[in-house]
Design an enzyme around this catalytic site. Structure first.
Site, short mmCIF file in Angstrom:
data_model
loop_
_atom_site.label_atom_id
_atom_site.label_comp_id
_atom_site.label_asym_id
_atom_site.label_seq_id
_atom_site.Cartn_x
_atom_site.Cartn_y
_atom_site.Cartn_z
N CYS A 8 -13.91 3.15 68.42
CA CYS A 8 -13.20 2.81 67.17
C CYS A 8 -13.20 4.05 66.29
O CYS A 8 -13.58 5.13 66.74
CB CYS A 8 -13.84 1.60 66.49
SG CYS A 8 -15.56 1.84 66.00
N ASN A 11 -17.34 4.23 64.76
CA ASN A 11 -18.48 3.88 65.63
C ASN A 11 -19.66 3.31 64.84
O ASN A 11 -20.82 3.54 65.18
CB ASN A 11 -18.92 5.09 66.50
CG ASN A 11 -19.89 4.75 67.61
OD1 ASN A 11 -20.78 5.55 67.93
ND2 ASN A 11 -19.76 3.60 68.22
N CYS A 13 -18.86 -0.05 63.15
CA CYS A 13 -18.52 -1.48 63.01
C CYS A 13 -18.09 -2.06 64.37
O CYS A 13 -18.88 -2.70 65.06
CB CYS A 13 -17.42 -1.70 61.98
SG CYS A 13 -17.84 -1.17 60.30
N ARG A 14 -16.81 -1.86 64.73
CA ARG A 14 -16.26 -2.56 65.89
C ARG A 14 -16.83 -2.13 67.23
O ARG A 14 -17.20 -2.99 68.05
CB ARG A 14 -14.73 -2.40 65.90
CG ARG A 14 -14.05 -3.10 64.76
CD ARG A 14 -12.63 -2.63 64.58
NE ARG A 14 -12.57 -1.24 64.12
CZ ARG A 14 -11.45 -0.54 63.98
NH1 ARG A 14 -10.29 -1.10 64.28
NH2 ARG A 14 -11.50 0.69 63.53
N SER A 15 -16.89 -0.81 67.49
CA SER A 15 -17.29 -0.42 68.84
C SER A 15 -18.78 -0.63 69.13
O SER A 15 -19.12 -1.02 70.26
CB SER A 15 -16.83 1.01 69.19
OG SER A 15 -17.42 1.97 68.36
N ASP A 123 -9.88 -3.89 61.68
CA ASP A 123 -10.96 -3.11 61.08
C ASP A 123 -11.65 -3.90 59.97
O ASP A 123 -11.01 -4.28 59.00
CB ASP A 123 -10.33 -1.82 60.51
CG ASP A 123 -11.37 -0.80 60.14
OD1 ASP A 123 -12.57 -1.16 60.06
OD2 ASP A 123 -10.99 0.36 59.92
P1 4NP Z 1 -15.15 1.16 62.63
O1 4NP Z 1 -15.00 0.96 61.04
O2 4NP Z 1 -14.06 2.13 63.04
O3 4NP Z 1 -14.95 -0.20 63.17
O4 4NP Z 1 -16.55 1.72 62.86
C1 4NP Z 1 -14.87 2.03 60.15
C2 4NP Z 1 -15.99 2.82 59.83
C3 4NP Z 1 -15.85 3.86 58.94
C4 4NP Z 1 -14.62 4.10 58.35
C5 4NP Z 1 -13.52 3.32 58.68
C6 4NP Z 1 -13.66 2.29 59.59
N1 4NP Z 1 -14.48 5.16 57.41
O5 4NP Z 1 -13.39 5.34 56.86
O6 4NP Z 1 -15.45 5.91 57.18
#
Ligand code: 4NP
Length: 149
Positions: A8, A11, A13-15, A123
Site C-alpha cells: 500500500c 505500509n 494501515c492496509r498492507s 484507504d
Molecule cells: P496505508 O495508509 O497506505 O494503508 O498504509 C496510509 C498511510 C500513510 C499515508 C497515507 C496512507 N500518508 O499519507 O502518510
C-alpha cells in the site's frame, strides 16, 4: 515455497493488516511451510514506523495475531524474490508498475482483481474506517490463498 507481498502507500494501515490476516489464513489452512507473506510501502513516508493503532486494534478485535512490524519501502530485491505482489488500489498498481523491473511487472495484481477489477481496498488513513479495511481484506484474501495453493 511461494512468496506474496502486500503493498500500500504507507505500509502502516492496509498492507500490514493484509499481511497479518493472510498469515492467520495460511496457518488455518496448514500452509505455513509453503507460503511466505510480507508487506511493503510504495512510498518512503512512514519508513520505520509501526502499524497505525487503528489497524492493530481492528486485528485484535478479530483475534488475528499481531506481530512486530515496521514500514519498509519495496525494493528491487522484493520484486525479484516475490511470486505475487498485491496492491490495494489503482495508485499502488501504477506506482508498482512504474518502479518494477520489466521482468517482474506480471507479478503485480490489484487485491480485488478476481472479484471486481474496479473495486479497491479503500484507504483508512483519513476516515479511520479500519472495520471496512478488515471486511474488504476478508473478502479477497481467501482467493489469494487459493491462487497460491
Ligand atoms: P496505508 O495508509 O497506505 O494503508 O498504509 C496510509 C498511510 C500513510 C499515508 C497515507 C496512507 N500518508 O499519507 O502518510
Amino acid at each position: 515455497m511461494k512468496k506474496i507481498i502486500f503493498v500500500c502507500l504507507g505500509n502502516i494501515c492496509r498492507s500490514p493488516m493484509a499481511e497479518m490476516m493472510m498469515r492467520d489464513l495460511i496457518s488455518k489452512s496448514r500452509l505455513n511451510d509453503d507460503i511466505i507473506v510480507e508487506s511493503r510501502a510504495t512510498s518512503d513516508y512512514e519508513i520505520g514506523n509501526p502499524p497505525h493503532p487503528g489497524a492493530l486494534s481492528e486485528l485484535k478485535k478479530h483475534n488475528i495475531l499481531v506481530q512486530e512490524h515496521h514500514s519498509e519501502q519495496i525494493t528491487r530485491n522484493d520484486f525479484d524474490t516475490a511470486d505475487l505482489i498485491i496492491g490495494m488500489d489503482h495508485q499502488n498498481i501504477d506506482d508498482l508498475k512504474r518502479s518494477a523491473p520489466s521482468a517482474d511487472v506480471n507479478k503485480i495484481h490489484l487485491a480485488f482483481e478476481s472479484v471486481n477489477k474496479n473495486k479497491v481496498i479503500e484507504d483508512p488513513w483519513y476516515d479511520h474506517k479500519f472495520d471496512r479495511t478488515y471486511r474488504q481484506l476478508a473478502e479477497v484474501l481467501p482467493k489469494w490463498v487459493d491462487r497460491l495453493r
